[in-house]
Design an enzyme around this catalytic site. Sequence first.
Site, short mmCIF file in Angstrom:
data_model
loop_
_atom_site.label_atom_id
_atom_site.label_comp_id
_atom_site.label_asym_id
_atom_site.label_seq_id
_atom_site.Cartn_x
_atom_site.Cartn_y
_atom_site.Cartn_z
N PHE A 144 1.86 -2.09 2.76
CA PHE A 144 1.54 -1.40 1.51
C PHE A 144 0.17 -0.72 1.53
O PHE A 144 -0.21 -0.12 0.54
CB PHE A 144 1.58 -2.39 0.34
CG PHE A 144 2.89 -3.11 0.22
CD1 PHE A 144 4.00 -2.46 -0.31
CD2 PHE A 144 3.01 -4.42 0.64
CE1 PHE A 144 5.22 -3.13 -0.42
CE2 PHE A 144 4.21 -5.08 0.53
CZ PHE A 144 5.33 -4.44 0.01
N ALA A 145 -0.56 -0.83 2.63
CA ALA A 145 -1.91 -0.27 2.64
C ALA A 145 -2.30 0.16 4.05
O ALA A 145 -1.70 -0.25 5.05
CB ALA A 145 -2.91 -1.31 2.12
N LYS B 172 -9.79 -0.70 2.49
CA LYS B 172 -8.35 -0.88 2.41
C LYS B 172 -7.84 0.06 1.31
O LYS B 172 -8.24 -0.07 0.15
CB LYS B 172 -8.03 -2.34 2.08
CG LYS B 172 -6.55 -2.68 2.08
CD LYS B 172 -6.37 -4.18 1.87
CE LYS B 172 -4.90 -4.58 1.90
NZ LYS B 172 -4.72 -6.04 1.70
N LEU C 175 -8.17 2.04 11.12
CA LEU C 175 -8.33 0.71 11.70
C LEU C 175 -7.01 -0.03 11.79
O LEU C 175 -6.90 -1.02 12.51
CB LEU C 175 -9.32 -0.11 10.87
CG LEU C 175 -10.74 0.44 10.76
CD1 LEU C 175 -11.58 -0.44 9.85
CD2 LEU C 175 -11.38 0.55 12.14
N GLY C 176 -6.02 0.42 11.05
CA GLY C 176 -4.71 -0.23 11.08
C GLY C 176 -3.97 0.00 9.78
O GLY C 176 -4.50 0.56 8.82
N LYS C 177 -2.73 -0.44 9.76
CA LYS C 177 -1.94 -0.28 8.54
C LYS C 177 -1.01 -1.46 8.36
O LYS C 177 -0.57 -2.10 9.33
CB LYS C 177 -1.15 1.02 8.57
CG LYS C 177 -0.11 1.11 9.68
CD LYS C 177 0.63 2.44 9.60
CE LYS C 177 1.70 2.52 10.69
NZ LYS C 177 2.46 3.81 10.60
N ASP D 134 -0.45 -15.94 5.32
CA ASP D 134 -0.16 -14.88 6.30
C ASP D 134 -1.18 -14.90 7.43
O ASP D 134 -1.67 -13.86 7.87
CB ASP D 134 -0.15 -13.52 5.63
CG ASP D 134 0.56 -12.46 6.49
OD1 ASP D 134 1.37 -12.84 7.36
OD2 ASP D 134 0.30 -11.26 6.28
#
Length: 604
Positions: free
Chosen positions: A44-45, A62, A39-41, A156
């Site tokens: 750090f994860a 995650k 799904l995405g990055k 964020d």
Amino acid sequence: MAKSSGKDFTPRARGHRLNLNRLIRDPTTGSLYYRGDSLGKGAFAKSYQLIEVATNKILAVKVMPLSRAPGAHQREEIEKEIELHSTLHHRNVVSYYHHFEDTENIYIILEYCSRKTLAHILKARKVLTEPEARHYLRQIVSGLKYLHHKGIVHRDLKLSNLFVNKNMEVKIGDFGLATKLEEQKRGIICGTRSYLAPEVLSMRRHVYKSDIWALGCVFYTMLSGHLPFKISDIKDTYQMLREAKYSIPNSLSPAAQHLTASLLAKNPEDRPSLDEIIQHDFFTQGLTPENLSPSCCYTSPTVSTSKNLLERAGKYFFRKKKGNKRFPDHPENFPIEQDEVINLSRGLKMLKANEQCKIRHNGSEVGEGEMEKMVPISPVYPLSKTQPPVGQDQLEPNYTHQVRVLARGTLGSRNSGSKCEGDCTVESIVDSVARVLKGCLENMPEGDQNPEDQLNCSLLWVTKWIDYSNKYGFGYQLSDSSTGILLNNGSHMTLLPHAKSVCCCTELGHWSVFPMTDVPRQLSEQLTVLQFFTQYMEEHLMQVNFYHDHTKIILCNHEEEYVLTFINRDRMNATFRLSTLLLCGCSAEVRRRMEYTYWMLQQL
């Protein structure tokens, strides 16, 4: 191997080729999961789709490698994120479910948002419409208000951290940098560079208004397609951020431009609160869709212009056919309500020049709104070449020419003899009105008050409408409370203001008026539909105003000359010839609304 009860193994059933390396077991509960697509990055994860084998439930996970958190500080930050997120329960915040770890990774199991993020939507769409921005922004503000109420600053907020579920609901996610305001450590700059507020760079500390700055960056990007602060050089970017130096695109509406400037104010104290954002003119003067179609992820939302019905209505009321007169030669042959019928038919020559987003109601597409800041259109007659309208003989030559140019080549009428069968579309009407306003605004002198020379005339305009053309037709309500319906079979039925008489017009143009107690049996079905529409508009349709003070601008033709009617917040109306406004000007209040109306027409 574990299977879903009585069914094929979940990953295979969902089209995944079974890969044992993707199986994840929770050592604390024994639950088995299958890791799906990425799904995405982040830094750090990485995030993946996660399928719970026992229930077929689709989740998100995650995954943070333990190798990325070797020290006590990194471990503490992860635990802090889990502790904070686990306390959050709000419709516009991604739900936290569970966490565990094995010998390689830490897993945080979260709510799955199938539409990914607003960043994905914007990448496909390039820019969003203002109704869409209102839809999303309202939800983001709701989520932020919840976080701030709990003393949490996100730090964020950005498009890629705003997730969208299958119902097109926005949810704030990724709380890796979120913290309690009182627990925040000074001297640390964190967040995404292009979203950092000036006070973060100068004081090295986030405040609640820093999230509102980031919200301004999100809002700006939605409507323009690019960030307000996005250049290659880091040093220059930080300098622009500190000075709040950016430009607002002219393509944004005046209200959107003002809200952008407020959200991106350099001083945090000058930025609006979350409550003030929702009370801003951008929200109060425009439509916010109750929901959006999933197709909005890749294409602009469908708007309900009722194009076919409106074009049919336009052709019907504006065309001239040989041997097919709109009214009998002798109006005295009408029943006692002849004047009401004639006035009503004239009122129906006003077509809506504002598009509203489609709203779902009980599974049917229902357009919903009130034409408060709309432009009712009567037939436009070419100005007389032999006798100028009253007051036009005093105009300077360039103004006289301007007025004539505005009238030439626009809508014909049943009295003008001009060909209008193919020209009376919604687009041509909007274009005509826009040219009229543009010509007036470009040539009208500045003024501090409205002219004393006013006309004494009454107008009708559409106040509510309902589009049910997939089954019955297009219904409307006029300013005198009369209602009507343009049926799909081409006929037209109206209920006069006192609701005691019904006027019916067949496709051939023959008008008949009946008392409510004596409507012919063959018209009973149409009357039932009309009564349903009337009741629905009275009980369910809310009033949507472009100006929260309920002021209105109406542009039409009166006695072969363009006139403009302004209805102020006290419901007092004043009507002026455009030729008078071109000569004398008008108040700033009227001019601003004319400019806003012109801008709205350009968006259609």
